[in-house]
Every structure is written in C-alpha cells, then in structure tokens.
Design a protein around this motif. Structure first.
Motif, PDB file in Angstrom:
ATOM      1  N   THR A  85       0.867  -1.175   0.000  1.00 54.34           N
ATOM      2  CA  THR A  85       0.000   0.000   0.000  1.00 54.34           C
ATOM      3  C   THR A  85       0.906   1.228   0.000  1.00 54.34           C
ATOM      4  OG1 THR A  85      -1.578  -1.236   1.307  1.00 54.34           O
ATOM      5  CG2 THR A  85      -1.879   1.146   1.211  1.00 54.34           C
ATOM      6  N   HIS A 102       1.094  -6.026   7.335  1.00 54.48           N
ATOM      7  CA  HIS A 102       0.959  -5.481   5.986  1.00 54.48           C
ATOM      8  C   HIS A 102       2.185  -4.655   5.626  1.00 54.48           C
ATOM      9  CE1 HIS A 102      -3.186  -6.728   5.510  1.00 54.48           C
ATOM     10  NE2 HIS A 102      -3.336  -6.436   6.790  1.00 54.48           N
ATOM     11  N   TYR A 138       3.882  -1.464   3.656  1.00 56.38           N
ATOM     12  CA  TYR A 138       3.545  -0.130   3.168  1.00 56.38           C
ATOM     13  C   TYR A 138       4.783   0.480   2.524  1.00 56.38           C
ATOM     14  CZ  TYR A 138      -0.467  -0.603   6.245  1.00 56.38           C
ATOM     15  OH  TYR A 138      -1.613  -1.043   6.844  1.00 56.38           O
ATOM     16  N   PRO A 177      -1.953   5.165   7.423  1.00 55.82           N
ATOM     17  CA  PRO A 177      -3.369   5.432   7.680  1.00 55.82           C
ATOM     18  C   PRO A 177      -4.057   4.172   8.172  1.00 55.82           C
ATOM     19  CG  PRO A 177      -2.909   5.422   5.315  1.00 55.82           C
ATOM     20  CD  PRO A 177      -1.606   5.240   6.000  1.00 55.82           C
ATOM     21  N   ALA A 206      -6.051  -6.943   2.055  1.00 57.57           N
ATOM     22  CA  ALA A 206      -5.420  -5.654   1.822  1.00 57.57           C
ATOM     23  C   ALA A 206      -5.204  -4.970   3.164  1.00 57.57           C
ATOM     24  CB  ALA A 206      -6.293  -4.807   0.915  1.00 57.57           C
ATOM     25  N   SER A 207      -4.446  -3.901   3.145  1.00 54.84           N
ATOM     26  CA  SER A 207      -4.133  -3.200   4.395  1.00 54.84           C
ATOM     27  C   SER A 207      -5.387  -2.525   4.958  1.00 54.84           C
ATOM     28  CB  SER A 207      -3.051  -2.165   4.132  1.00 54.84           C
ATOM     29  OG  SER A 207      -3.523  -1.238   3.188  1.00 54.84           O
ATOM     30  N   PRO A 208      -5.403  -2.249   6.251  1.00 50.73           N
ATOM     31  CA  PRO A 208      -6.585  -1.652   6.877  1.00 50.73           C
ATOM     32  C   PRO A 208      -7.016  -0.370   6.182  1.00 50.73           C
ATOM     33  CG  PRO A 208      -4.937  -2.190   8.543  1.00 50.73           C
ATOM     34  CD  PRO A 208      -4.326  -2.510   7.222  1.00 50.73           C
ATOM     35  N   ALA A 209      -6.056   0.409   5.701  1.00 52.70           N
ATOM     36  CA  ALA A 209      -6.405   1.673   5.058  1.00 52.70           C
ATOM     37  C   ALA A 209      -7.262   1.422   3.826  1.00 52.70           C
ATOM     38  CB  ALA A 209      -5.127   2.412   4.670  1.00 52.70           C
ATOM     39  N   VAL A 210      -7.038   0.312   3.155  1.00 54.85           N
ATOM     40  CA  VAL A 210      -7.808  -0.017   1.965  1.00 54.85           C
ATOM     41  C   VAL A 210      -9.125  -0.679   2.360  1.00 54.85           C
ATOM     42  CG1 VAL A 210      -7.822  -1.409  -0.140  1.00 54.85           C
ATOM     43  CG2 VAL A 210      -5.724  -0.244   0.573  1.00 54.85           C
ATOM     44  N   THR A 217     -12.407   1.272   3.498  1.00 52.10           N
ATOM     45  CA  THR A 217     -13.370   1.860   2.568  1.00 52.10           C
ATOM     46  C   THR A 217     -14.649   1.041   2.533  1.00 52.10           C
ATOM     47  OG1 THR A 217     -12.460   0.525   0.804  1.00 52.10           O
ATOM     48  CG2 THR A 217     -11.561   2.726   1.036  1.00 52.10           C
ATOM     49  N   TYR A 224     -13.908  -3.160  -0.662  1.00 54.50           N
ATOM     50  CA  TYR A 224     -12.977  -4.134  -1.219  1.00 54.50           C
ATOM     51  C   TYR A 224     -12.880  -5.359  -0.323  1.00 54.50           C
ATOM     52  CZ  TYR A 224     -11.731   0.081  -3.667  1.00 54.50           C
ATOM     53  OH  TYR A 224     -11.798   1.224  -4.391  1.00 54.50           O
ATOM     54  N   GLN A 230      -6.845  -7.909  -2.152  1.00 54.27           N
ATOM     55  CA  GLN A 230      -6.053  -7.483  -3.289  1.00 54.27           C
ATOM     56  C   GLN A 230      -5.401  -8.688  -3.939  1.00 54.27           C
ATOM     57  OE1 GLN A 230      -3.548  -4.796  -1.191  1.00 54.27           O
ATOM     58  NE2 GLN A 230      -2.131  -6.374  -0.487  1.00 54.27           N
TER      59      GLN A 230
END
Lengths: 142, 772
Positions: free
Chosen positions: A53, A80, A82, A135, B488-492, B495, B498, B501
């Motif tokens: 990400t 994850h 980044y 984020p 996917a990462s928490p930021a994704v 939303t 989704y 990924q």
C-alpha cells in the motif's frame, strides 16, 4: 546509546527514520488507484510478488500532496507492507536519540509522528515513527 | 526393501491411530458390523503386507486374527467378550511390533502363541478365506513449515512476473523462432508449476465437507433421526492450515445440530415439521472473510434451559436473566455446559461449545448464532481470509480493473439486451430483467471514478449478496481469471468496498470488490424485503391449526387427515389389494402394506390410497378421492368413543370427521419396534379423564400406554391421579397429576394436569432417576 537511522528528505526537511522500521528502499513503479480510500493512500503497487500500500507521506503529515515522489521506504506494520513516499534519501548513520527540546510545537501531524531528535553535525533532525504515518493504523492509535 | 518397510510402518501406524476409536466402539458393541469390518480390513492389510515384507511374526498374528474375524463375519462365531478381547490384544500387539521394527529393537515372542491360542474356541476347523489382493492407500506425506510454502509461493509469483516481463521484451523485436519455442515451453512449465505450488497451500473446502454426508448419516442413524444434508459452496478454496483448524469445530457443530437441535421424527411431526430434519452447510466468501454456515431446522437454543443449567452450576440466576436475548444465546459458549438433559453417545464427550469457539477464535475467527426457538439454529463461522483462490470476473470501470467474485454473480447482461429495461425511479435506477426488479448501481459512480467514454454496451452484473440481489454496471467485462486473493491493508479495507487485493499476471495490483460492501456504501437496504418475508411468515403462523387433507372416504363420508401424517396419495389397481393373513393388504412399490378402510374395498378397479407414515411404520388407507388441503379449525368436537374417528370439525359449514391417525396406526401398523417403547401405566383413573385426554399425548411422546398391566409386564413409569397403589410405587417411579393449578406445598411434586410440557418432562425425569 547510538542507533542506526536513515536520514530522508520530506517536504524540504530532513527526518530520521529508525532503521529497524525500514525493510528496504525502492523506487515505486505503476500505482493502482484505490477509489474511496483516504487521500493518504496513493494506491497499490507491486513489489516483486508482493502488493504494498503506497502512502502519500506528505498528505499524511498534513502537507500538499507530492505527485512526483517515486522513491519509497518499505515498512512492515501489523502484517501489511507499506511504501512511504519520500523525496530523497541522504544517509544512513548511527545517531543518539535525544528528547525534543521543551516547548517546541511541531504541528499536529508532525507531533504525532515525532519521537525525538537526532543531531547531525549540530543540525537537529526530527526522528519520526513510520507506523504513525500509516493510515488506519495511526487512526487506531489516536 | 527398507523403503517398503518404512511405508508399511507409517501406514500401519496411521491406520492404528484411525482405528483406535473403532476398537473402543467395537468393544462396547461387538455386533456392530461396520466396526468389525474396519478391524477386519486392518488385520487383513497387515497380513498381506507381511507376506512380501517377510515379517513372519506379524503375519502369524494378523493371520490368526483375520481368520477369527472372518468367522464372525460369516456368522460362524459370535463376537463374545473373550473373542473381542483376544482380537484387541492382537491388534495391540501388532502396534507394539510395528513400533519395535521401527526402532530396531526386539520384542520377546513367547506371548504371541498365547495370544493366538486365546482366539480359539474349542476345536474349530480354521477355514482360510481366499481373499483378493490387498488394497493400499498410498498416503505418503511429509510435514513442511508454512513459512517454507509461503516462500515457495512468492518465489513462484516472482517467476511468473519475470516470465511475463521476458515475453513483453521479446515481443518487441524480431525473434528467432527457436527462442520463441523455448519461451513457449518455459511458459507452459511455469504455468503448470504455479498450479502445483498453489495446491500445496490451498485446498478446496470440499476437503472439509466431503466427510460430512457419511458423518451426518451415521450420527443421525445412531440417534434414530433422519437428516437431509445439503452442502453448498464446496468450491471455495481455503488455506490448508485453515481447513485443518476448522475440521474439529465443524464436526462438533454438525454433531451438536443433529443431536441437540434436530428433534426425533415423532417430535418433529408433533411440531408440524417434516420428519426429515434439514441441515445445510455452506461456505461462501464475503468481504475479507470466509463464512461457513451451519443451519438446521431443529428446536433452536433453549436459553431458558441454559440459564437453569448455569444457575444449577452456581451462577447468579438474576444476573443471567437480566442479559439481553443475544447474550443469553451466547451462554451456550459457557464452559462446562451440555444443554441436553442427558449426555448422549454422540455429542456428550465433554467437549462443549466453549472449546469450539476457542478453536475458531484462535485462528482469528468468530461464531455468530441466530436461533429461532422451535424453528432452528443458524451458526455462522467467520474466518479471516488469509489467502484464497477465487474464480473471478475482471471488469473495467473508469479505466481501471476490478475483480468480482464469480460466486456472487448470478448472471451478466448487457444494457442493450432485449429483456432488459432500465428505469429511473426518484433518484435511483432500477433494472428489470425477466420480471425481476432490482436496484442498479453504477460502479464508476459508487467508486467516484470518471467514466471513460467508450463505445459499445455497458455490462451489467447481477450480484447476489445473500440478503438480496442488485445489478452492478461496469464499462466492460474483460476477463475471467483464477486469482490469488490476499487481504489488503486496513487503510484499503476501511473503505468497505474491497474484499482483498491480488497480483494478476500483468504485474499490476488489482482490487477485489466486496459486493455486499458496495451495496452498503450505496445505501441499498434489503431489510424491507426481509420484513416482508417475515410478515408472510407471521401471517402463515397466525392461521395456525393443522393443515389437513380433505377426502371422500369409501363409505361416502367427507373426512380429513392431518397432512403431516400423509406421505403421499397413490392410485393402485384393485387387483393389488388382497385379503391376506387376516387383513386387507396392498402391494405398492414391491412392498406389502397393511390397508385400512372404512367401507367396501372389494369390487373396485382402481383405488386411491393414502400412504401414512409415522417415522417407523407405514400404513395405507383406502379412500375414494382426495379433495383439497384445508386448515383444521381449533375447535374440534371429540368422538364419544375411541375409534377410527378422532372427532368432528366444522369446515365450510360442513361437519367433517377427522381420522384418528393414532388409532389407525395402533390398529393397522405391523409392529416391530413397539416393545422398546417405555410402558406408562395409568392408575387410579376413575373418571376416565386420563385415558381419553392424556393418553394421546403420551402416545405421541413415544410411550406405550396401558390402564391395566398384562401378567409379567412392569411399567417404566406410573401416572396416577392420586396416591398410587403402594405395590406399584415400589416397582416404578410415579408421577401424580393434580387438578388444581397451584401446588399444595413445597413437598408437592405433582404436576398440574393441563401442563403438557411439565407432565412430559416429569415423566422423563422420573424415569431417568430410576435408571440411575
């Protein structure tokens, strides 16, 4: 006690990043947009077989977005990966982490990321915590 | 040779492990054929292997055991205790010997002859069955760390990307055909490799589900229940690790459902349900989770019972009662709880739902309960999607690519299609296709993307998200691919649109859309549909009363029979009815069924026959004509004397006699299992009240009822209106009925005579008390 820090340029200032947080430094290729995600998320990029990400570090720090930044620091937070975009990388060197001088107001976003300062040739450099710029993760912290 | 011996050792060890449960069960129930067969197969396999591996001791032992078991299978010998013990001793010895071979030690062999000698029964001729060649299950496996597999998988992905890159570069200029051929071969190998490597990590959830049908059948049969299993979504692929972790919880939940949830056929019929319980196990992907749902149509969770149980265990009852309904249901996860009164063979193994939940939480999942008392229980296990391969459709929207899980898509239509109609209602777009109307969302709008101008029709996917369907319009449908999806990462994920990924062969990351999330973000609300469905349910419930079949009987009278008792209506030739062995019987489907009738059967060419079933027994009843399905009113005028007619009901201002199913079965069924039913003696019934009112209730609950004992009979329980005769009270537990609502005092353990549930549970409790 000294520790290895990576000195990077971010929005015209130097910042120090704890090398323990840095997995690698790469140039990001094509980025897949993530519609609806917060503006801090630039998108997704492939790093060999891994999807990372991409975080727009500028907006995460409350600055104007830097569209042209390509170089990124890869960090691993909570399972994850980044990629945090930086303008340039200067140096890797051991430094001693010092507390912030009393009374310095950094501004809210910097305040959240700031962990102290290191001194390079008499120049004080803000040491930041990369995880605080991620984020979602930082939101959970605050 | 060493390889073969190693394989033999591993295989024997594995079988022994699997067999240990069977052995224990066989010990308890030597006449169990399936278990006998399993043990027989084992010794037979060992014997066969010993032959060519040159292991004479093992060969002798297994040979001896095999012979004896073969005799048991043929019925020559009966599996009495000494025999069972001797066989088990040999199985144990085989295990010891195998371990000894493996470790290279030796085991003194003087015991072998003793063990073999113990199998003998007098002087019996040993007849060696000439059995076919053994069948071996080639189950060679090694253990690998997941880390290693992960490295292999990511290495594989890198290789695919490198190949793609190479192919792109080569495509540019003129290339030598030999290089092209080499690339082609590389591509093929890499493709095959990738499939293989993926299989090392992923497995279809079918691996978890395929054992269910057999297990459900066996479990249900063991409990005298009949359960229809429906399995959905076996194609979902999951991390092997996850599948292994899910195995025990799933088995436990399914067993629980059959044992505690689904009622016995008799109870089910009494509750107006189909005799066959229904159990549905399904897997689907939703968002970044895999949801495994186990739903049954049994009695649901009795939270009242849970509270009583926990209170009895020393918990604060008032605090338990103050909990919300949901929290009360969750009490089922409390440790040390078995919600059934008696521990049964199937699920009463001391493993509670608390263990199940702990196991699921350990892999980062959770369990949701949805219980409707009397209607069933739905248990949803949500496990995080660490890695999954799904078959996906790739769509283009706003110049970008997105994947949609194929499982969610019902169909894909174009907006130029003939049967398609798109209208704007208020601010919303609605798609009508073949009589269905559903909301239409535009992917670009939902995601806030600019639509890229392109010619040609828009592609509309009709997606089903469980609670409803909607249509999702994209610019185009590009591809149909198997994709490895990672979270996917928490930021994704935050939303909400989704599900994960993926990195397709293009090397450019792609997002998998979460169709349920999109509906949510777009504000689609299917709960109104839900309400409507529920309303319908309630309406259906409001007209309670029992559905019944109205028919014209042979004697011309209009009669009705509860629909639940009717298996089907069939037409038979008059010639298939015979008066044989003292009664009318009819031949249907190659079986002889007793035929009941009121009226003249003889002289008809054709007969309509009701096939009545009560779970174990089947009786046919000859009628003239089936008319209609009606709902019986609550008011029923009972018949004056017991007989084929239970009473009269007013249906459309006409008196209709109601056939007494109990009487029909009692009179006409060919009895087999009745002797096993507990006998309930009704004593002190001066006014005949109990015989006429309580008797049917007891009979539906599975008791045999008598007002007088035949010589030699002992009642399991005595039901008495007042103090039971002293001679009976000493022989059997007594339940007393009282005619006043309130109990006489603290010491009064009698039951109010209109309290059906209380009466039945008192009977059960007293009988259980006696058994202890």
């Amino acid at each position: 006690m000294t520790h290895l820090y990576l000195i990077a340029q971010l929005a015209g200032r130097a910042v120090a990043i704890d090398s323990d947080q840095v997995e690698s430094v790469v140039d990001i290729g094509e980025v897949t947009q993530v519609p609806l995600a917060s503006q801090h998320v630039r998108g997704l990029a492939a790093l060999r077989s891994r999807v990372v990400t991409v975080v727009d570090t500028h907006t995460a720090l409350g600055l104007d977005s830097s569209r042209e930044a390509r170089r990124a620091v890869i960090t691993h937070v909570d399972g994850h990966h980044y990629a945090l975009l930086v303008d340039a990388l200067d140096d890797v060197a051991p430094f001693e982490l010092l507390p912030l001088a009393g009374g310095v107001a950094l501004g809210s976003a910097w305040q959240r990321a700031g962990r102290g300062i290191v001194e390079r040739d008499g120049e004080p450099i803000l040491a930041i915590d990369l995880a605080a710029l991620v984020p979602g993760y930082s939101a959970a912290l605050n | 040779m060493d390889d073969l011996i190693q394989e033999f050792i591993a295989e024997t060890r594995e079988t022994l492990e699997a067999l240990s449960g069977e052995i224990v069960a066989w010990e308890a129930q030597p006449e169990d054929r399936a278990r006998l067969d399993a043990i027989f197969r084992f010794v037979h396999t060992v014997k066969g292997s010993c032959g060519f591996l040159d292991l004479p001791r093992l060969g002798r032992l297994s040979h001896a055991a095999e012979d004896v078991l073969a005799q048991v299978r043929e019925g020559v010998r009966s599996p009495d205790r000494p025999l069972v013990n001797a066989v088990l001793a040999i199985v144990d010895r085989i295990g010891e010997l195998v371990e000894a071979i493996d470790s290279g030690t030796s085991l003194p062999d003087q015991g072998d002859e003793l063990l073999i000698g113990a199998l003998a029964e007098g002087a019996e001729e040993v007849a060696q069955a000439n059995l076919p060649a053994l069948q071996r299950a080639p189950a060679r496996s090694v253990r690998l760390g997941v880390d290693l597999l992960d490295r292999m998988m990511s290495g594989m992905s890198d290789m695919v990307l490198a190949r793609n890159e190479l192919a792109r570069r080569l495509r540019g200029g003129d290339i030598d055909p030999t290089i092209e051929a080499a690339l082609e071969r590389l591509s093929l190998t890499v493709g095959e490799m990738r499939d293989t490597v993926t299989r090392t990590r992923m497995q279809k959830i079918d691996a978890l589900f395929s054992a269910l049908p057999r297990m459900v059948r066996d479990t249900a049969a063991g409990l005298g229940k009949s359960v229809l299993l429906q399995v959905e979504g076996s194609d979902v692929e999951l991390d092997r690790e996850m599948i292994e972790m899910m195995r025990d919880p799933l088995v436990h939940i399914v067993r629980n459902s059959i044992d505690h949830g689904i009622e016995s056929p008799v109870e089910r019929r009494a509750a107006g349900k189909r005799e066959n319980g229904r159990l549905t196990v399904s897997a689907r992907q939703s968002g970044n989770q895999i949801i495994i749902e186990i739903s049954d149509d049994g009695r649901g969770i009795d939270s009242e019972k849970l509270i009583r149980k926990l209170a009895a265990n020393g918990r604060d009852e008032t605090r338990l009662r103050a909990l919300s309904e949901r929290a009360k249901l969750d009490l089922v996860f409390e440790p040390g709880l078995s919600s059934k009164d008696e521990v049964s063979e199937v699920s009463g193994r001391g493993v509670g739902m608390d263990i199940v939940r702990a196991a699921i939480e350990q892999i980062g999942g959770r369990v949701d309960l949805d219980s409707i008392p009397g209607k069933g229980l739905k248990l949803a296990i949500h496990v995080p999607l660490t890695l999954s391969i799904i078959s996906a459709i790739v769509v283009g929207a706003g110049g970008q690519r997105f994947a949609i899980s194929r499982q969610a898509i019902e169909e894909i239509v174009t907006d130029h299609g003939e049967a398609i109609r798109i209208d704007t209602i208020g601010g919303a777009q609605v798609l009508s296709v073949r009589g269905r109307r559903m909301p239409l969302l535009n992917l670009c709008e939902v995601l806030g993307l600019k639509r890229v101008e392109h010619n040609g029709p828009r592609m509309i996917s009709i997606v089903n998200i469980g609670e409803g369907s909607y249509a999702l319009a994209a610019d185009m449908v590009l591809d149909n691919e198997e994709l490895v999806i990672k979270p996917a990462s928490p930021a994704v994920m935050s939303t909400g649109v989704y599900a994960g990924q993926t990195l397709p062969d293009s090397g450019l990351p792609m997002l998998l859309l979460d169709c349920a999330g999109i509906a949510h973000v777009a504000g689609l609300d299917f709960s109104r549909d839900d309400d409507q469905v529920q309303d319908d349910d309630e309406v259906a419930d409001a007209v309670t009363g029992i559905p019944a079949l109205l028919f014209i009987d042979l004697d011309g009278a209009r009669r009705a029979v509860p629909l639940a008792a009717v298996d089907r209506v069939e037409q038979v030739e008059g010639s298939s009815v015979r008066f044989a062995a003292g009664r009318h019987r009819v031949t249907i489907d190659g079986r002889i069924l007793p035929l009941a009738a009121q009226g003249e059967i003889a002289g008809r060419d054709r007969l309509n026959v009701l096939r009545l079933k009560d779970g174990a027994n089947e009786v046919s009843y000859a009628i003239d004509e089936a008319l209609d399905i009606i709902t019986l009113p609550e008011e029923l005028v009972p018949a004056r004397a017991p007989g084929p007619i239970a009473g009269v009901a007013l249906i459309d201002d006409e008196q209709v006699e109601l056939l007494d199913i109990l009487w029909v079965f009692d009179e006409h069924a060919d009895r087999e299992s009745e002797e096993h039913a507990p006998l309930c003696l009704i004593a002190g019934d001066r006014d005949g009240w109990m015989a006429s009112f309580v008797r049917p209730l007891l009979e539906t609950a599975g008791y045999r009822v008598a007002t007088q004992l035949s010589p030699g009979e002992t009642p399991s329980v005595v039901l008495s209106a007042d103090e039971a005769p002293a001679d009976l009270a000493s022989k059997a537990p007594v339940v007393r009925l009282r005619s006043r609502r309130a109990a006489a005092g603290a010491g009064d353990d009698s039951v109010y005579r209109y309290d059906r549930a209380g009466l039945l549970s008192a009977l059960e409790a007293r009988m259980a008390g006696k058994g202890r």
